[in-house]
Design an enzyme around this catalytic site. Sequence first.
Site, PDB file in Angstrom:
ATOM      1  N   LYS A  69       1.477  14.241  -9.726  1.00 26.84           N
ATOM      2  CA  LYS A  69       2.286  13.408 -10.627  1.00 26.84           C
ATOM      3  C   LYS A  69       3.594  14.114 -10.987  1.00 26.84           C
ATOM      4  O   LYS A  69       4.638  13.462 -11.133  1.00 26.84           O
ATOM      5  CB  LYS A  69       1.491  13.069 -11.890  1.00 26.84           C
ATOM      6  CG  LYS A  69       0.306  12.141 -11.667  1.00 26.84           C
ATOM      7  CD  LYS A  69       0.686  10.711 -11.264  1.00 26.84           C
ATOM      8  CE  LYS A  69       1.318   9.944 -12.390  1.00 26.84           C
ATOM      9  NZ  LYS A  69       1.561   8.521 -12.007  1.00 26.84           N
ATOM     10  N   ASP A 129       0.857  -1.187   0.000  1.00 25.26           N
ATOM     11  CA  ASP A 129       0.000   0.000   0.000  1.00 25.26           C
ATOM     12  C   ASP A 129       0.892   1.235   0.000  1.00 25.26           C
ATOM     13  O   ASP A 129       1.638   1.480   0.950  1.00 25.26           O
ATOM     14  CB  ASP A 129      -0.922  -0.012   1.228  1.00 25.26           C
ATOM     15  CG  ASP A 129      -1.954   1.101   1.141  1.00 25.26           C
ATOM     16  OD1 ASP A 129      -1.734   2.080   0.389  1.00 25.26           O
ATOM     17  OD2 ASP A 129      -2.990   0.981   1.819  1.00 25.26           O
ATOM     18  N   TYR A 185      -4.249  16.318  -9.533  1.00 25.94           N
ATOM     19  CA  TYR A 185      -3.644  15.085 -10.053  1.00 25.94           C
ATOM     20  C   TYR A 185      -2.322  15.403 -10.758  1.00 25.94           C
ATOM     21  O   TYR A 185      -1.286  14.785 -10.497  1.00 25.94           O
ATOM     22  CB  TYR A 185      -4.630  14.417 -11.018  1.00 25.94           C
ATOM     23  CG  TYR A 185      -4.095  13.216 -11.758  1.00 25.94           C
ATOM     24  CD1 TYR A 185      -3.804  12.030 -11.106  1.00 25.94           C
ATOM     25  CD2 TYR A 185      -3.895  13.276 -13.143  1.00 25.94           C
ATOM     26  CE1 TYR A 185      -3.322  10.923 -11.803  1.00 25.94           C
ATOM     27  CE2 TYR A 185      -3.423  12.178 -13.845  1.00 25.94           C
ATOM     28  CZ  TYR A 185      -3.130  11.007 -13.168  1.00 25.94           C
ATOM     29  OH  TYR A 185      -2.655   9.920 -13.861  1.00 25.94           O
ATOM     30  N   TYR A 243      -2.764   7.003  -7.823  1.00 26.47           N
ATOM     31  CA  TYR A 243      -4.141   7.474  -7.603  1.00 26.47           C
ATOM     32  C   TYR A 243      -4.536   8.120  -8.922  1.00 26.47           C
ATOM     33  O   TYR A 243      -4.013   9.171  -9.287  1.00 26.47           O
ATOM     34  CB  TYR A 243      -4.177   8.483  -6.455  1.00 26.47           C
ATOM     35  CG  TYR A 243      -5.578   8.943  -6.121  1.00 26.47           C
ATOM     36  CD1 TYR A 243      -6.231   8.482  -4.976  1.00 26.47           C
ATOM     37  CD2 TYR A 243      -6.268   9.829  -6.955  1.00 26.47           C
ATOM     38  CE1 TYR A 243      -7.520   8.892  -4.674  1.00 26.47           C
ATOM     39  CE2 TYR A 243      -7.560  10.225  -6.662  1.00 26.47           C
ATOM     40  CZ  TYR A 243      -8.171   9.768  -5.524  1.00 26.47           C
ATOM     41  OH  TYR A 243      -9.459  10.164  -5.229  1.00 26.47           O
TER      42      TYR A 243
HETATM   43  N1  NAP Z   1      -5.327   5.790 -17.349  1.00 22.57           N
HETATM   44  C1  NAP Z   1      -4.850   6.763 -18.090  1.00 22.57           C
HETATM   45  O1  NAP Z   1      -5.514   7.264 -19.001  1.00 22.57           O
HETATM   46  C2  NAP Z   1      -3.448   7.252 -17.860  1.00 22.57           C
HETATM   47  C3  NAP Z   1      -2.983   8.295 -18.666  1.00 22.57           C
HETATM   48  C4  NAP Z   1      -1.693   8.774 -18.461  1.00 22.57           C
HETATM   49  C5  NAP Z   1      -0.898   8.227 -17.478  1.00 22.57           C
HETATM   50  N2  NAP Z   1      -1.375   7.226 -16.700  1.00 22.57           N
HETATM   51  C6  NAP Z   1      -0.489   6.700 -15.658  1.00 22.57           C
HETATM   52  O2  NAP Z   1      -0.242   5.344 -15.939  1.00 22.57           O
HETATM   53  C7  NAP Z   1      -0.084   4.627 -14.720  1.00 22.57           C
HETATM   54  C8  NAP Z   1      -1.012   3.431 -14.721  1.00 22.57           C
HETATM   55  O3  NAP Z   1      -2.344   3.896 -14.877  1.00 22.57           O
HETATM   56  P1  NAP Z   1      -3.560   2.904 -15.117  1.00 22.57           P
HETATM   57  O4  NAP Z   1      -4.359   3.444 -16.226  1.00 22.57           O
HETATM   58  O5  NAP Z   1      -3.077   1.500 -15.152  1.00 22.57           O
HETATM   59  O6  NAP Z   1      -4.351   3.180 -13.766  1.00 22.57           O
HETATM   60  P2  NAP Z   1      -5.314   2.230 -12.928  1.00 22.57           P
HETATM   61  O7  NAP Z   1      -5.973   1.233 -13.806  1.00 22.57           O
HETATM   62  O8  NAP Z   1      -6.151   3.151 -12.104  1.00 22.57           O
HETATM   63  O9  NAP Z   1      -4.285   1.448 -12.008  1.00 22.57           O
HETATM   64  C9  NAP Z   1      -3.622   2.074 -10.952  1.00 22.57           C
HETATM   65  C10 NAP Z   1      -3.295   1.021  -9.925  1.00 22.57           C
HETATM   66  O10 NAP Z   1      -2.711   1.679  -8.793  1.00 22.57           O
HETATM   67  C11 NAP Z   1      -3.195   1.032  -7.653  1.00 22.57           C
HETATM   68  N3  NAP Z   1      -3.171   1.878  -6.459  1.00 22.57           N
HETATM   69  C12 NAP Z   1      -3.912   2.970  -6.197  1.00 22.57           C
HETATM   70  N4  NAP Z   1      -3.662   3.414  -4.961  1.00 22.57           N
HETATM   71  C13 NAP Z   1      -2.745   2.564  -4.430  1.00 22.57           C
HETATM   72  C14 NAP Z   1      -2.105   2.468  -3.180  1.00 22.57           C
HETATM   73  N5  NAP Z   1      -2.377   3.332  -2.178  1.00 22.57           N
HETATM   74  N6  NAP Z   1      -1.208   1.490  -2.986  1.00 22.57           N
HETATM   75  C15 NAP Z   1      -0.950   0.591  -3.957  1.00 22.57           C
HETATM   76  N7  NAP Z   1      -1.540   0.606  -5.168  1.00 22.57           N
HETATM   77  C16 NAP Z   1      -2.430   1.580  -5.385  1.00 22.57           C
HETATM   78  C17 NAP Z   1      -4.637   0.669  -7.978  1.00 22.57           C
HETATM   79  O11 NAP Z   1      -5.040  -0.359  -7.123  1.00 22.57           O
HETATM   80  P3  NAP Z   1      -6.552  -0.894  -7.065  1.00 22.57           P
HETATM   81  O12 NAP Z   1      -6.686  -1.756  -8.296  1.00 22.57           O
HETATM   82  O13 NAP Z   1      -6.627  -1.640  -5.786  1.00 22.57           O
HETATM   83  O14 NAP Z   1      -7.419   0.331  -7.113  1.00 22.57           O
HETATM   84  C18 NAP Z   1      -4.541   0.262  -9.429  1.00 22.57           C
HETATM   85  O15 NAP Z   1      -4.349  -1.120  -9.566  1.00 22.57           O
HETATM   86  C19 NAP Z   1      -0.330   5.636 -13.604  1.00 22.57           C
HETATM   87  O16 NAP Z   1       0.901   6.146 -13.166  1.00 22.57           O
HETATM   88  C20 NAP Z   1      -1.100   6.748 -14.272  1.00 22.57           C
HETATM   89  O17 NAP Z   1      -0.865   7.996 -13.637  1.00 22.57           O
HETATM   90  C21 NAP Z   1      -2.628   6.713 -16.867  1.00 22.57           C
END
Ligand code: NAP
Length: 254
Positions: free
Chosen positions: A135, A36, A131, A59
Site C-alpha cells: 500500500k 481486473d 500489505y 487486495y
Molecule cells: N477494510 C479496512 O479496514 C480498511 C482499513 C484501512 C484502509 N482500507 C483501504 O480502503 C480501501 C477499500 O477497502 P474495503 O474495506 O472497501 O475493502 P474490500 O471490502 O475488501 O473491497 C476491496 C475491493 O477491491 C476489489 N478487488 C480486489 N482485487 C481486485 C482486482 N484484482 N481487480 C479489481 N478489483 C479488485 C475487491 O473485489 P471483490 O469484491 O471481487 O473481492 C473488493 O470489491 C482499500 O484501499 C483498503 O486498502 C481498508
Amino acid sequence: MEIYITGAHGQVGRELARQARAGGHRVHALGRQDLDLRALTEDPFTSTNRAVILNAAAYTDVDGAEDPAHAEEVWQVNAEAPGALAQLAQRRGWSFIHLSTDYVHGGRTGPEVHRIPEGPIEPADRPINAYGRSKLAGEEAVMQAGGVVVRTSWVHSGPHQPGRDFVVTMLQLAQRGVDPKVVADQWGLPTYAADLAGGLLQLAERLAADGPQGDIVHAAGSGEPVSWYHFARAVFAAGGQDPDRVSPIPTAEY
Ligand SMILES: NC(=O)c1ccc[n+]([C@@H]2O[C@H](COP(=O)([O-])OP(=O)(O)OC[C@H]3O[C@@H](n4cnc5c(N)ncnc54)[C@H](OP(=O)(O)O)[C@@H]3O)[C@@H](O)[C@H]2O)c1
C-alpha cells in the site's frame, strides 16, 4: 459530477456508489469483472467528459498478503495498479483519489495512532508487513502522478460483506454463544464506511471544481482510538450482550 469508482463491490466502493447515485452524480461503478487490476491492459475510462476517479479496489486480506503465493497479486493490485490508474487520470487532467491505510505506518500501533501526522512516512515508521509495504508503494506511485491519497483505518460497513466486517463478525459470535479472545495491543480509529464515503465524495466534488492536486490526508472515525478488544466489547454491549465475555490477548497469541 462524473465519477468512476473501482472496487465498487467492496465495503467502501459499494457505499461510494450508493451515495454518489443518491447525490445525482453520473456513476461508473467498476467491479473486478469490469476491471481486473492484476492485468490492466485496457484503458477503462472511456468518458469524454471531465471526471474524478476514486480507487477503492485493493487486495485487503492482511494475513493472506503474507503468503508468498499471493505476493505477485498483492503487488500488482496494491502497488502497481494505483500508479497506472493515476497516470491515466493525469493524462486526462482528471482528479484521482486513492484509498490507503494506517498499515503504511509500521512502527506505531499503540493508542497514539491518531496523532500520526499526515504526509510522507518517516523512515523509522515504515510498514512491517507485506500489505503495508504494497500500500505504501501504491501511495508513492499515486503521489508521483499527482493523485490524492486518503488514509483510513478499521473500516466497518454492516452486513453486506460477510466475513469482512468486524462489527458483524463480533455480533454473530455473541449470538452464537462464542466468547472471543481479541487482540488488545493494536489500536486504531474505527471508521464507518458510509461516513468515509460521504467525506470522499465531498473531496471529489472539491477536486472536480478546483482540479487535481497531490496530497496525503487522513480520514477516519472521530473519537479516541480503541484496541480491537475495546472495539469488540463495545459491539457486544451495543448488541445487548455482556462485554465481559470478550477476553484480551496480545497479537502474538492471535
Ligand atoms: N477494510 C479496512 O479496514 C480498511 C482499513 C484501512 C484502509 N482500507 C483501504 O480502503 C480501501 C477499500 O477497502 P474495503 O474495506 O472497501 O475493502 P474490500 O471490502 O475488501 O473491497 C476491496 C475491493 O477491491 C476489489 N478487488 C480486489 N482485487 C481486485 C482486482 N484484482 N481487480 C479489481 N478489483 C479488485 C475487491 O473485489 P471483490 O469484491 O471481487 O473481492 C473488493 O470489491 C482499500 O484501499 C483498503 O486498502 C481498508
